[in-house]
Every structure is written in structure tokens, then in C-alpha cells.
Design an enzyme around this catalytic site. Structure first.
Site, PDB file in Angstrom:
ATOM      1  N   GLY A 229       0.814  -1.200   0.000  1.00 22.34           N
ATOM      2  CA  GLY A 229       0.000   0.000   0.000  1.00 22.34           C
ATOM      3  C   GLY A 229       0.852   1.256   0.000  1.00 22.34           C
TER       4      GLY A 229
ATOM      5  N   GLY B   1       0.060  -4.979   0.516  1.00 25.17           N
ATOM      6  CA  GLY B   1      -1.134  -4.869  -0.300  1.00 25.17           C
ATOM      7  C   GLY B   1      -1.059  -5.640  -1.595  1.00 25.17           C
TER       8      GLY B   1
ATOM      9  N   GLU C 190       5.170  -5.916   7.699  1.00 26.64           N
ATOM     10  CA  GLU C 190       4.537  -4.809   8.427  1.00 26.64           C
ATOM     11  C   GLU C 190       5.081  -4.558   9.827  1.00 26.64           C
ATOM     12  OE1 GLU C 190       1.876  -5.824   5.067  1.00 26.64           O
ATOM     13  OE2 GLU C 190       2.983  -6.995   6.568  1.00 26.64           O
TER      14      GLU C 190
ATOM     15  N   ASP D 265      -1.832  -7.395   7.145  1.00 33.44           N
ATOM     16  CA  ASP D 265      -3.262  -7.169   6.927  1.00 33.44           C
ATOM     17  C   ASP D 265      -3.648  -7.713   5.551  1.00 33.44           C
ATOM     18  OD1 ASP D 265      -1.932  -5.152   5.486  1.00 33.44           O
ATOM     19  OD2 ASP D 265      -3.531  -3.693   5.795  1.00 33.44           O
TER      20      ASP D 265
END
Length: 356
Positions: free
Chosen positions: A67, A116, A139, A147
Site C-alpha cells: 500500500g 497490499g 509490516e 493485513d
């Protein structure tokens, strides 16, 4: 480049092609791209002329590095986090949609695939890796947690391999991605273009079979004994102690990596993985990850981690707190509580929540 150029869309024969097109940013995913992909999937789902969807990345470096965390840093620092919460809501719903997509969705996971990018590809019905693939959920190094359904994927990996990757953020190649269940087929990079082109005119199974090969040897299988033993511990403190005392050089290196990660992120990640094993569905795991992500916006570590790794690049984050022992059970539990605003609701609301 206009906003619409960040994802290139075209159809050829019986296939629709999604090309992430921010090569200078290693195709980092932003909100505009999420919306554009979702709109394309809607159109192609209802288009009888499109039988297969193919996801790929522009440039030679990889599919997607994750992301757009610079935007998250700006929002969390000055904007209160509303934009980040909206991005995650749409991104996680897209991850769920990819997993449920009614037509073959083929992800070409060539080069770097992180964060992402894993969410866009590892939930696909057909996942292709090459000898250039480097797949990771890094992360904890920026004060965040795996995530985009990462806790669901890693919780289902054999033994404690997923725990190792989630806590350390280590990247894996093709063979290990296959072992972990993050990919389905190995295709040499030199054949990838022919594979993608072939999907326009032929079915997915026969096209993949024509180009697939045996992946080069991986690394994780040889380390299963110490990984399964060390990461089976109940706490991060005990995990790091076992790693440091195991006598295996690779285990000691893993312990050294954990010492550099956000203590809060490590504890929340371990709890999220253990809970994900019992949740039973991607939707429930995404709901959990959304709650965690919202809570992380109110923690200093996310802003600090992005600053140190991406903005200033001094690689010296100052975590708060900076010791595992100082991260209380109450602080960990806070990350699993419902957010102040609307919940994601994928697991609880089913199709109604997904389509809202």
C-alpha cells in the site's frame, strides 16, 4: 500520469487484463487504484465476453510493493486517519471480492510482492510465481501488522512457518511460497508473457500446464524443526528466547530481527495469528485486521515506523514502548475492540455488508 493511468485495463480475446501501472513506485497501491480495480471486476463479472481476469504489474521490479504508506503517514500525522480507514475498508472488501470472484482470476506474482500486493494476488484462484518472486508481509518493521488477509493466509501455513514470516517480515521465493500456500504454480519468468497472452484464447488449466515447471529449491523446509519449536511458544518473549538459545544460526538471526521490530506490533501480530486460526474464514480475519488497523492509527509506532523506514530512511525507529515487557495485555486487547466508527462487518453481515 493521470489517475486513471495507475491501473491499465484492456481486454483481448476472452481475457481481461489488470496492469498495475506505477512502476516508479513499484506499483504501490493507493485508493484510486483500489476503486479502479473493483470497478473493472464488476464490469468483467457481468460481461460474458470475459472468461478470465489476469493481474500483472508494469515494470521489471515486481507486481506491487504494498500500500501507499506515505499517504497513510500523512493522514495519520495530520489528518486524523479518516482517509486511511476509508482506504482500508475498500481495500479489504476488494481482497474479499478477489477471493470470491466467480471467474478465474490469475495473479502473476513476478518480482516483489509485498503487503497490499499480497492482498491483490494471494487470494486469487490461480497464483503464479517465478524465480524472481520475493513475497513478504513486512509490516512489523513499520509498526503495523500483516493485513489484507495476511493473518488468514499465514495462519493456515504449515506448522509455524506463517508465524515466522509474520513476525520477522522475511521474504520468500517461489518454492517457499508454494510450500506456504501463497502460490499454486511456478512458471519461469521468460515464459510469463506467453502465458499471459495465451490466456486470451485458451482455458486457464491447459494454458498454465503448458508453461508451468518445477520451482528451484526453497529454504524453509530445511528449517522447519527449529521454526516449529521456537514459534510454538505462547508469547513473543518466549519465542525470542527460544530463537536466541536454539543453537541454530538462522534462528539467532531471526531473534536479532525481532529485536528491531515494534514490540507492540509483534505482540498484536502474534495474537492476531492465533485468533485467525480459530476464526475460520477470510471475512472474519479481515474484520479483525480492520479493527487492528484502526487501533494502530492511534498508536505512535505506525507513524514512527513509516518515518524511519520510508520518509527519513534512517532505519532507526524509536518504538513506544521499546521493550516487549512494557506492552501490556490490555494494550494488545485494545487492538481487537470495535473501532470508534463503523466496523468492516464482512463476517457478520455477509453479502449485505460486502455490497454496501
Amino acid at each position: 500520469m493521470s489517475a486513471d493511468d495507475s491501473v491499465l485495463l484492456h481486454t483481448e480475446g476472452r481475457a481481461g487484463y489488470l496492469t498495475l501501472n506505477r512502476p516508479r513506485a513499484l506499483n504501490a497501491l493507493d485508493h484510486t487504484m483500489v476503486r479502479r480495480i473493483d470497478e473493472a471486476l464488476t464490469a468483467w463479472e457481468h460481461d460474458p465476453a470475459v472468461a478470465t481476469v489476469v493481474l500483472r504489474g508494469a515494470g521489471a521490479r515486481g507486481l506491487c510493493a504494498g500500500g501507499d504508506i506515505r499517504a497513510i503517514h500523512r493522514d495519520a500525522s495530520a489528518g486524523g486517519g479518516a482517509s486511511s480507514r476509508a482506504f482500508w475498508r475498500d481495500e479489504y472488501r476488494l481482497n474479499d471480492r478477489i477471493a470470491r470472484y466467480p471467474k478465474p482470476y490469475v495473479a502473476l506474482m513476478d518480482g516483489i510482492v509485498m503487503g497490499g500486493g499480497v492482498g491483490l494476488s494471494a487470494h486469487a484462484g490461480v497464483r503464479i510465481v517465478t524465480e524472481r518472486s520475493r513475497i513478504a508481509m513486512p509490516e512489523t518493521g513499520i509498526g503495523f501488522v500483516p493485513d489484507v488477509g495476511g493473518t488468514f493466509l499465514l495462519a493456515r501455513a504449515p506448522g509455524e512457518l506463517g508465524t515466522h514470516l509474520a513476525l520477522t517480515g522475511a521474504a520468500v521465493g517461489a518454492a517457499d511460497a508454494l510450500l506456504l500456500g501463497l502460490a499454486d504454480h511456478f512458471v519461469p519468468a521468460a515464459r510469463l508473457s506467453d502465458l499471459a497472452d495465451g490466456l486470451a484464447g485458451a482455458g486457464v488449466p491447459e494454458t498454465v500446464a503448458r508453461h508451468a515447471a518445477t520451482a528451484p529449491g526453497g529454504e524453509l523446509a530445511a528449517h522447519r524443526e527449529w521454526i516449529d519449536s521456537c514459534y510454538a511458544a505462547d508469547t513473543v518473549e518466549e519465542i525470542t528466547e527460544r530463537l536466541a538459545d536454539s543453537g541454530e544460526q538462522a534462528a539467532k538471526e531471526a531473534a536479532e530481527t525481532l529485536y528491531t521490530r515494534s514490540p507492540t506490533s509483534l505482540k498484536v501480530t502474534l495474537a492476531a495469528l492465533r485468533r485467525a486460526r480459530a476464526l475460520g474464514s477470510l471475512e472474519h480475519a479481515l474484520d479483525q485486521e480492520y479493527r487492528i488497523a484502526c487501533a494502530m492509527l492511534t498508536s505512535p509506532d505506525l507513524v514512527e515506523g513509516i518515518r524511519a523506514q520510508i520518509i527519513d530512511k534512517d532505519r532507526d525507529p524509536r518504538w513506544t514502548p521499546d521493550r516487549l515487557a512494557a506492552v501490556t495485555a490490555a494494550e494488545v486487547a485494545r487492538h481487537f475492540a470495535p473501532p470508534a466508527g463503523p466496523d468492516l462487518g464482512l463476517g457478520a453481515g455477509g453479502a449485505a455488508a460486502r455490497d454496501a
